[in-house]
Design a protein around this motif. Structure first.
Motif, PDB file in Angstrom:
ATOM      1  N   SER A 159      12.703  41.426  13.050  1.00 16.21           N
ATOM      2  CA  SER A 159      12.705  42.828  12.635  1.00 16.21           C
ATOM      3  C   SER A 159      11.370  43.500  12.908  1.00 16.21           C
ATOM      4  CB  SER A 159      13.003  42.941  11.136  1.00 16.21           C
ATOM      5  OG  SER A 159      14.193  42.279  10.813  1.00 16.21           O
ATOM      6  N   HIS A 160      10.331  42.720  13.125  1.00 17.22           N
ATOM      7  CA  HIS A 160       8.980  43.273  13.206  1.00 17.22           C
ATOM      8  C   HIS A 160       8.160  42.357  14.105  1.00 17.22           C
ATOM      9  CE1 HIS A 160       5.029  44.733  11.998  1.00 17.22           C
ATOM     10  NE2 HIS A 160       5.589  45.672  11.254  1.00 17.22           N
ATOM     11  N   GLY A 161       7.277  42.941  14.883  1.00 18.75           N
ATOM     12  CA  GLY A 161       6.463  42.152  15.800  1.00 18.75           C
ATOM     13  C   GLY A 161       5.631  41.084  15.121  1.00 18.75           C
ATOM     14  N   VAL A 162       5.250  41.330  13.868  1.00 17.23           N
ATOM     15  CA  VAL A 162       4.392  40.357  13.188  1.00 17.23           C
ATOM     16  C   VAL A 162       5.211  39.205  12.603  1.00 17.23           C
ATOM     17  CG1 VAL A 162       4.385  41.281  10.820  1.00 17.23           C
ATOM     18  CG2 VAL A 162       2.311  40.231  11.735  1.00 17.23           C
ATOM     19  N   GLU A 163       6.524  39.391  12.584  1.00 13.89           N
ATOM     20  CA  GLU A 163       7.372  38.470  11.817  1.00 13.89           C
ATOM     21  C   GLU A 163       7.329  37.043  12.365  1.00 13.89           C
ATOM     22  OE1 GLU A 163      11.240  40.130  11.418  1.00 13.89           O
ATOM     23  OE2 GLU A 163      11.868  38.702   9.876  1.00 13.89           O
ATOM     24  N   TYR A 221      -2.607  42.076  14.326  1.00 16.28           N
ATOM     25  CA  TYR A 221      -1.786  42.554  13.208  1.00 16.28           C
ATOM     26  C   TYR A 221      -2.548  42.447  11.890  1.00 16.28           C
ATOM     27  CZ  TYR A 221       2.560  42.987  15.916  1.00 16.28           C
ATOM     28  OH  TYR A 221       3.528  43.383  16.797  1.00 16.28           O
ATOM     29  N   PHE A 270       0.893  50.542  20.649  1.00 10.68           N
ATOM     30  CA  PHE A 270       1.848  49.440  20.441  1.00 10.68           C
ATOM     31  C   PHE A 270       2.374  48.959  21.775  1.00 10.68           C
ATOM     32  CE2 PHE A 270       6.178  47.883  19.197  1.00 10.68           C
ATOM     33  CZ  PHE A 270       5.728  46.757  18.536  1.00 10.68           C
ATOM     34  N   LYS A 271       2.785  47.695  21.801  1.00 12.02           N
ATOM     35  CA  LYS A 271       3.052  47.057  23.095  1.00 12.02           C
ATOM     36  C   LYS A 271       4.249  47.594  23.850  1.00 12.02           C
ATOM     37  CE  LYS A 271       5.278  43.277  20.768  1.00 12.02           C
ATOM     38  NZ  LYS A 271       6.423  42.435  20.984  1.00 12.02           N
ATOM     39  N   LYS A 316      16.340  38.570  17.992  1.00 15.78           N
ATOM     40  CA  LYS A 316      15.078  39.268  17.755  1.00 15.78           C
ATOM     41  C   LYS A 316      14.680  39.250  16.285  1.00 15.78           C
ATOM     42  CE  LYS A 316      14.717  43.745  18.170  1.00 15.78           C
ATOM     43  NZ  LYS A 316      14.232  44.126  16.827  1.00 15.78           N
ATOM     44  N   ARG A 374      12.506  43.298   1.433  1.00 16.61           N
ATOM     45  CA  ARG A 374      12.156  42.513   2.613  1.00 16.61           C
ATOM     46  C   ARG A 374      10.962  41.591   2.300  1.00 16.61           C
ATOM     47  NH1 ARG A 374      13.800  43.895   7.768  1.00 16.61           N
ATOM     48  NH2 ARG A 374      14.497  45.976   7.239  1.00 16.61           N
ATOM     49  N   ASN A 414      16.298  42.154  22.975  1.00 15.58           N
ATOM     50  CA  ASN A 414      16.742  43.252  22.115  1.00 15.58           C
ATOM     51  C   ASN A 414      18.046  42.930  21.416  1.00 15.58           C
ATOM     52  OD1 ASN A 414      14.726  45.291  22.249  1.00 15.58           O
ATOM     53  ND2 ASN A 414      15.286  45.600  24.399  1.00 15.58           N
ATOM     54  N   LEU A 469      23.142  44.217  11.797  1.00 17.24           N
ATOM     55  CA  LEU A 469      21.995  44.291  12.709  1.00 17.24           C
ATOM     56  C   LEU A 469      22.374  44.898  14.064  1.00 17.24           C
ATOM     57  CD1 LEU A 469      20.233  40.902  11.961  1.00 17.24           C
ATOM     58  CD2 LEU A 469      19.379  43.180  11.423  1.00 17.24           C
ATOM     59  N   PHE A 481      14.819  32.338  18.018  1.00 17.21           N
ATOM     60  CA  PHE A 481      14.165  33.641  18.172  1.00 17.21           C
ATOM     61  C   PHE A 481      13.606  33.738  19.586  1.00 17.21           C
ATOM     62  CE2 PHE A 481      13.564  32.898  13.547  1.00 17.21           C
ATOM     63  CZ  PHE A 481      14.136  34.053  13.062  1.00 17.21           C
ATOM     64  N   PHE A 486      18.765  35.189   8.170  1.00 16.47           N
ATOM     65  CA  PHE A 486      17.879  34.034   8.283  1.00 16.47           C
ATOM     66  C   PHE A 486      17.188  33.697   6.958  1.00 16.47           C
ATOM     67  CE2 PHE A 486      13.701  32.149   9.507  1.00 16.47           C
ATOM     68  CZ  PHE A 486      14.180  31.000  10.113  1.00 16.47           C
ATOM     69  N   TYR A 487      16.877  34.742   6.188  1.00 20.76           N
ATOM     70  CA  TYR A 487      16.167  34.536   4.922  1.00 20.76           C
ATOM     71  C   TYR A 487      17.100  34.276   3.742  1.00 20.76           C
ATOM     72  CZ  TYR A 487      12.267  36.524   7.527  1.00 20.76           C
ATOM     73  OH  TYR A 487      11.295  36.760   8.464  1.00 20.76           O
ATOM     74  N   ILE A 530      18.300  38.889  28.813  1.00 19.11           N
ATOM     75  CA  ILE A 530      16.847  38.967  28.633  1.00 19.11           C
ATOM     76  C   ILE A 530      16.123  38.835  29.963  1.00 19.11           C
ATOM     77  CG2 ILE A 530      14.910  38.029  27.310  1.00 19.11           C
ATOM     78  CD1 ILE A 530      17.264  36.555  25.675  1.00 19.11           C
ATOM     79  N   GLN A 542       9.531  49.260  13.319  1.00 25.78           N
ATOM     80  CA  GLN A 542       8.792  49.352  12.064  1.00 25.78           C
ATOM     81  C   GLN A 542       7.300  49.078  12.268  1.00 25.78           C
ATOM     82  OE1 GLN A 542      10.069  50.253   9.020  1.00 25.78           O
ATOM     83  NE2 GLN A 542      12.118  50.549   9.853  1.00 25.78           N
ATOM     84  N   GLU A 543       6.945  48.456  13.378  1.00 27.75           N
ATOM     85  CA  GLU A 543       5.539  48.196  13.663  1.00 27.75           C
ATOM     86  C   GLU A 543       4.744  49.499  13.713  1.00 27.75           C
ATOM     87  OE1 GLU A 543       8.061  47.278  15.596  1.00 27.75           O
ATOM     88  OE2 GLU A 543       8.010  45.114  15.936  1.00 27.75           O
ATOM     89  N   PRO A 556      20.118  41.555  18.570  1.00 24.76           N
ATOM     90  CA  PRO A 556      19.808  41.284  17.155  1.00 24.76           C
ATOM     91  C   PRO A 556      19.949  39.805  16.788  1.00 24.76           C
ATOM     92  CG  PRO A 556      21.664  42.835  17.382  1.00 24.76           C
ATOM     93  CD  PRO A 556      21.127  42.603  18.738  1.00 24.76           C
ATOM     94  N   LYS A 596      18.797  28.193  14.646  1.00 27.28           N
ATOM     95  CA  LYS A 596      18.346  29.573  14.840  1.00 27.28           C
ATOM     96  C   LYS A 596      17.382  29.633  16.028  1.00 27.28           C
ATOM     97  CE  LYS A 596      17.627  33.904  13.846  1.00 27.28           C
ATOM     98  NZ  LYS A 596      18.686  34.918  13.909  1.00 27.28           N
TER      99      LYS A 596
END
Lengths: 241, 272, 272, 241
Positions: free
Chosen positions: D63-67, C103, C22-23, D61, B179, D56, B201, D51, B214-215, D231, C176-177, D58, D49
């Protein structure tokens, strides 16, 4: 009870790491790995944690390749092991090569995690079976990881011992020098002096490294050999045929 | 998204690209052999954080101009002979590093940060020879020097994974490191054992181990695409084959012999 | 490792602790209500990166001395009334932040780094009021100022998850957060819907979504432990209940009413 | 074909973001979210794309809040939306509150990701339905995220437009000023001037914001309404009862 040299060294290392709660073992380190597992077996009530890089056993592996370094940075690892193509009297370690850099005439793999972990893990045990003047030199040709640092460097870790096929050294961080802790049975102070390329301090009558007890050997040959054979099958086969 | 062959995928990578390769369990051997076949040159390899058989093969085949690495070896099979030789004769540029520094450089790139601070490295000869790494005063403890590593931004991450779906989502399971490679790299090309019609997913059990499409710039099926290295839960390393390589590759002739025997044939269905 | 009740787990947290929450999708509501019941005070809350119902409850109950946050609200149910009130009357210290800065602070702590650089923030009044954030010259582009965020090191991460095993491994799935929270915090306490006898790390499908027990200091079962908030694939948010809170908590009396109605009873088996 | 004000605004925003390949939408943003989905529907061949934070699904969304922040840092997001309790003529945004900090007499939730994303996403569209002098002020009381930065700040992103229930502004980054792009049908320049607390430039005969076509409305009422209702069910119910 008879034992072989691997068993002897595993036990010698396990004694040094007994106080530690969390032990990490790098790749290609079957003897330190076995020592960590032995130490874990001998203190089951304490729930010691052992991480072994390269293991696929969830008991010993981390979730991510960077995790072992993060754990070290967080101060959650007590003990780690390093080796070296050269190790000098200041506990500098050379894992890179010999000769003018970069076109070194002798080139080893590279520093791996040493240039970080050596700074951050409180007890780093240097282990190299081959004890001679080619390995244990006065001054390494290339410092992959320094044995000590100046005051402006954040350093919570560093060398604690050096274990070879001849003896165990303590490293004195204030004096930046090795002290001969014990000589393995059947070896002599002269032999150690003859084969060591750096100066070290010693008492005239050095202690003798303890042999493993019968109980220890039993643990080694059952639990430890089983666990380590998952990671190092060849080593396990040779050590406990 | 899904290419017909892994050779087609290999041809997506221009000569001169900077390529990130993860150390194990996902090494895209078939793709790598196809890159060699495509005649690619001047690659800048970043090993994450160390390298092995594939890096040695690419070096031995003259595809590589520089390697940023914490170490290259064949593991229990011993030193990496073509890497060692290339260092000695100066045919590649070596950027020696240490494992967490490679991760930190990629993590900087993942965040779009110009650099990442890291403890360690000070006083090592690795640092002496890396002018691209800076030392600063820790702004939170000014008597402390701390190293800042520049972001490592590969043009391509390449790896082999068990499974992709039609959209290009990639299942990597516990190999979460991949990742990071995908996030840090401008593009990601992946070979897989197979492609599923299911959306990865959408399955809550598979989603935590899935890299979103996406990546991902391209996917090709390459059955056994990590062989002779391992792919967990699919096949183990072929230690004999790796040992054989370690011996042969000590000489250029032996290396050529191994390459000839293992090169990708157009009509080899199993390695397409 | 596995505690009898979540009240017992709550009592592991001393007053004055710094707590990361976490939120969403994992908010440990039952544990939080037990913390309130235990009479905890002087908490320093770090919301990751924003906060909602639980943070408002802890503030309203007088358990909190400071909040580091990118924002606290009840989402579609509107402002967080006790948070807003506490800011106005100065009863809590606010450390305003922005999501990626929270973060980044946690990621610095995860790496054991003293700080993390981050773009943005410059010229904002958030930065004006955060003396703990430093500006430096980007060592790789000296004409550029860049912000360095100090590591955020919570004493405890607390969250609710679907599943734990007997060893204390925690299944978080796509959340994963929570891994970051566990890595960055000195200790992690978790409530779960249930405990399984299976080892979560031994199942290759579950391992990618599992946080190893190494980080976890205690686990307790709390069925419905995130209610009235949601736990994906288990239960949805109870929007009516949250809206009701949003209305009642506008006054201290209304807040007390809600707390009394929702407080944890010792003998309430469902929320033990 | 008749349409409601939400449909009108969704379309107005969708037109602004049409060139963009990757659109991110923050929490509590049903109209920008619908605009992003509409824009995606209208350019299916381009594989846009989208986001949507808080989704929720896929498809939308990360994969991670920081993404989302990492993606912005990497330059992989083209378009984002911000709102503000106050927005001023320099496109400074206040999401924090009014009054002497920290004990502000009016306190909003907080800056969320604005103090980062505003710097790094090339096209940030400010959206606030309520167009009056309380919201659109000469100068915000608290800069949660600044509309422009000095030369020593790395900034690849910033404000491009401001959309309200009265009009659409362009933001001129060089002049650090809004320019009136178009007025919504049935509203006047006077109304805009009366209700705007900051100075902006405009032509004497401003354009009129285009109405959505029948095709657009059909797409909105089928694909978009279905996707957004996952949503924002309440919003979808009110907009397309």
């Amino acid at each position: 009870m008879r034992f072989n040299s691997q068993e002897f060294l595993i036990h010698a290392i396990a004694k040094l790491i007994q106080p530690s709660n969390t032990i990490a073992v790098g790749v290609l380190s079957p003897i330190p790995g076995s020592a960590a597992l032995l130490s874990q077996q001998l203190s089951k009530q304490r729930k010691k944690k052992v991480f072994i890089l390269g293991s696929n056993n969830p008991k010993f592996k981390t979730s991510h390749g960077v995790e072992i370094f993060d754990l070290a940075g967080q101060g959650r690892i007590d003990t780690f092991f390093l080796s070296g193509g050269q190790i000098d009297g200041f506990a500098n370690v050379n894992l890179t090569g010999i000769g003018p850099y970069p076109k070194q005439h002798t080139r080893w793999s590279g520093a791996f995690g040493s240039a970080y972990l050596y700074f951050l893990i409180p007890q780093v045990i240097l282990f190299r079976e081959k004890h001679n003047r080619e390995v244990l030199v006065e001054s390494v040709d290339f410092i992959s990881a320094p044995g000590s640092s100046s005051e402006n460097t954040y350093r919570t870790g560093g060398p604690s011992h050096l274990v070879t096929n001849l003896c165990v050294f303590d490293f004195n961080r204030e004096e930046k020098q090795f002290f001969l802790r014990s000589i393995h049975p059947k070896h002599s102070l002269e032999e150690v002096l003859d084969n060591t390329g750096f100066n070290f301090s010693y008492s005239p009558n050095p202690a003798i490294t303890t042999n493993p007890s019968e109980a220890v050997l039993n643990t080694l040959r059952t639990e430890v050999s089983e666990e380590i054979s998952e990671i190092y099958p060849e080593f396990a086969k040779n050590t406990w045929p | 998204m899904i290419k017909e062959t892994s050779y087609e995928l290999a041809k997506e990578i221009p000569s001169g690209s900077k390529i990130a390769i993860f150390k194990d369990s996902s090494v895209p051997m078939t793709l790598g052999l196809n890159m060699i076949k495509s005649g690619i040159t001047d690659l800048e390899i970043v090993t994450v954080p160390t390298g092995g058989l594939l890096v040695d093969l690419l070096i031995g085949s003259g595809c590589v101009t520089s390697v940023e690495t914490s170490g290259v070896s064949l593991g229990e099979a011993g030193p990496a002979p073509r890497f060692t030789e290339a260092i000695k004769n100066g045919s590649i540029t070596i950027k020696d590093s240490t494992c967490p520094a490679i991760y930190a450089g990629l993590q900087a790139s993942e965040k779009g940060n110009p650099f990442m601070p890291l403890r360690g490295l000070l006083g090592s000869d690795i640092l002496t020879h890396r002018n691209d790494i800076k030392e600063i005063d820790n702004p939170f403890s000014p008597k402390e020097k701390i190293v800042c590593l520049p972001a490592i931004k590969p043009d391509f991450a390449i790896f082999h994974a068990p499974l992709a779906d039609r959209d290009g989502n990639i299942y990597v399971g516990i190999r979460q490191e991949l990742r990071l490679l995908a996030h840090a790299s401008a593009n990601t090309l992946v070979t897989v054992e197979k492609v599923t019609n299911l959306n990865l997913l959408s399955d809550p059990k598979l989603a935590p181990g899935t890299i979103p499409a996406f990546y991902v710039g391209g996917v090709a099926v390459a059955r056994g695409g990590a062989k002779p290295l391992n792919l967990p839960h699919h096949y183990d390393s072929d230690f004999q084959q790796i040992t054989r390589y370690a011996k042969l590759a000590k000489s250029e002739e032996g290396f050529s012999e191994w390459i000839t025997q293992n090169s990708i044939e157009n009509n080899n269905a199993n390695q397409k």
